[in-house]
Design a protein around this motif. Structure first.
Motif, short mmCIF file in Angstrom:
data_model
loop_
_atom_site.label_atom_id
_atom_site.label_comp_id
_atom_site.label_asym_id
_atom_site.label_seq_id
_atom_site.Cartn_x
_atom_site.Cartn_y
_atom_site.Cartn_z
N PRO A 5 0.81 -1.22 0.00
CA PRO A 5 0.00 0.00 0.00
C PRO A 5 0.85 1.27 0.00
O PRO A 5 0.45 2.28 -0.59
N LYS A 6 2.03 1.23 0.62
CA LYS A 6 2.86 2.44 0.65
C LYS A 6 3.34 2.82 -0.75
O LYS A 6 3.59 3.99 -1.02
N VAL A 7 3.45 1.85 -1.65
CA VAL A 7 3.85 2.16 -3.02
C VAL A 7 2.71 2.90 -3.72
O VAL A 7 2.94 3.92 -4.40
N ILE A 8 1.49 2.43 -3.54
CA ILE A 8 0.32 3.10 -4.12
C ILE A 8 0.20 4.50 -3.53
O ILE A 8 -0.06 5.47 -4.26
N ASP A 9 0.39 4.62 -2.22
CA ASP A 9 0.33 5.94 -1.58
C ASP A 9 1.35 6.89 -2.21
O ASP A 9 1.05 8.06 -2.45
N ARG A 10 2.55 6.40 -2.47
CA ARG A 10 3.60 7.24 -3.07
C ARG A 10 3.22 7.67 -4.48
O ARG A 10 3.43 8.81 -4.87
N ILE A 11 2.62 6.76 -5.24
CA ILE A 11 2.17 7.10 -6.60
C ILE A 11 1.11 8.20 -6.52
O ILE A 11 1.16 9.19 -7.26
N PHE A 12 0.16 8.05 -5.60
CA PHE A 12 -0.91 9.03 -5.46
C PHE A 12 -0.35 10.38 -5.00
O PHE A 12 -0.81 11.43 -5.47
N LEU A 27 -9.99 11.14 -10.05
CA LEU A 27 -10.32 10.04 -9.13
C LEU A 27 -11.82 9.80 -9.04
O LEU A 27 -12.26 8.72 -8.65
N GLY A 28 -12.62 10.79 -9.38
CA GLY A 28 -14.07 10.63 -9.37
C GLY A 28 -14.62 10.59 -7.96
O GLY A 28 -14.01 11.08 -7.01
N THR A 29 -15.80 9.97 -7.82
CA THR A 29 -16.50 9.97 -6.54
C THR A 29 -16.39 8.64 -5.80
O THR A 29 -16.95 8.48 -4.73
N ALA A 30 -15.72 7.69 -6.36
CA ALA A 30 -15.56 6.38 -5.70
C ALA A 30 -14.73 6.56 -4.43
O ALA A 30 -13.86 7.44 -4.37
N PRO A 31 -14.98 5.74 -3.41
CA PRO A 31 -14.15 5.83 -2.20
C PRO A 31 -12.67 5.65 -2.54
O PRO A 31 -12.31 4.80 -3.35
N LEU A 32 -11.83 6.48 -1.92
CA LEU A 32 -10.41 6.48 -2.23
C LEU A 32 -9.77 5.11 -2.01
O LEU A 32 -8.92 4.68 -2.80
N ASN A 33 -10.17 4.39 -0.97
CA ASN A 33 -9.60 3.05 -0.72
C ASN A 33 -9.94 2.08 -1.85
O ASN A 33 -9.12 1.22 -2.20
N ASP A 34 -11.13 2.22 -2.42
CA ASP A 34 -11.50 1.35 -3.55
C ASP A 34 -10.65 1.67 -4.77
O ASP A 34 -10.22 0.77 -5.49
N VAL A 35 -10.42 2.96 -5.00
CA VAL A 35 -9.59 3.36 -6.14
C VAL A 35 -8.17 2.84 -5.95
O VAL A 35 -7.57 2.29 -6.87
N LYS A 36 -7.64 2.99 -4.74
CA LYS A 36 -6.28 2.51 -4.47
C LYS A 36 -6.20 0.99 -4.61
O LYS A 36 -5.19 0.46 -5.09
N SER A 37 -7.24 0.28 -4.21
CA SER A 37 -7.26 -1.19 -4.38
C SER A 37 -7.20 -1.55 -5.86
O SER A 37 -6.52 -2.50 -6.25
N ALA A 38 -7.95 -0.81 -6.68
CA ALA A 38 -7.93 -1.08 -8.12
C ALA A 38 -6.54 -0.82 -8.70
O ALA A 38 -6.05 -1.60 -9.52
#
Length: 158
Positions: A5-12, A27-38
């Protein structure tokens, strides 16, 4: 192997700093955790090749990428470090002969090879004593000693 997850956080973080409000809109209106999971799912193949993700972050397009575009950008990264290769050395005939000679004692002892089925005789003996045994285990033991189908009297002889 999954992407941390820290890699995704760094990308974001990098994309937010690079694209500003355009990133937030992408990012749209989807929950941020769902977007990061995708994103994590799309980039999971790069978990052991973080250098490709770093290259993609250094070569971001003008518009904010989605997960699939970023994955494709990672795939475009040049392979910088090729794995080292060992030289192929042909074995000398003398060495081959010496190694094969070491195997001869094992091949010349058929009685010792038969002792490799001691486990099968033990299973057959246990079956004879208790009358209970997993049928698959029993069938394998019988096959190992050369008796694919057997009766209890034959098992007693083992």
């Amino acid at each position: 192997m999954s992407l941390q997850p820290k890699v995704i956080d760094r990308i974001f973080q990098r994309c937010a700093a690079s694209y500003g409000a355009a990133w937030d809109r992408s990012l749209g209106t989807a929950p941020l955790n769902d977007v990061k999971s995708a994103w994590g799912h799309e980039l999971a193949g790069f978990a052991d090749r973080l250098g490709l993700i770093a290259w993609a972050l250094e070569n971001l397009p003008e518009d904010p990428p989605n997960a699939i575009r970023f994955r494709n950008l990672c795939r475009q990264a040049p392979v910088l470090d090729a794995p080292p290769r060992l030289e192929r050395v042909a074995a000398s005939p003398e060495r081959v002969t010496a190694e094969l000679a070491k195997l001869q004692p094992a091949l010349a002892k058929p009685a010792e090879r038969r002792s490799n089925v001691a486990w099968a005789h033990a299973i057959l003996a246990q079956h004879q004593r208790t009358g209970r045994m997993n049928p698959t285990k029993l069938a394998m033991a019988r096959a190992a000693v050369g008796r694919p189908r057997s009766t209890e009297q034959e098992d007693e002889a083992a």
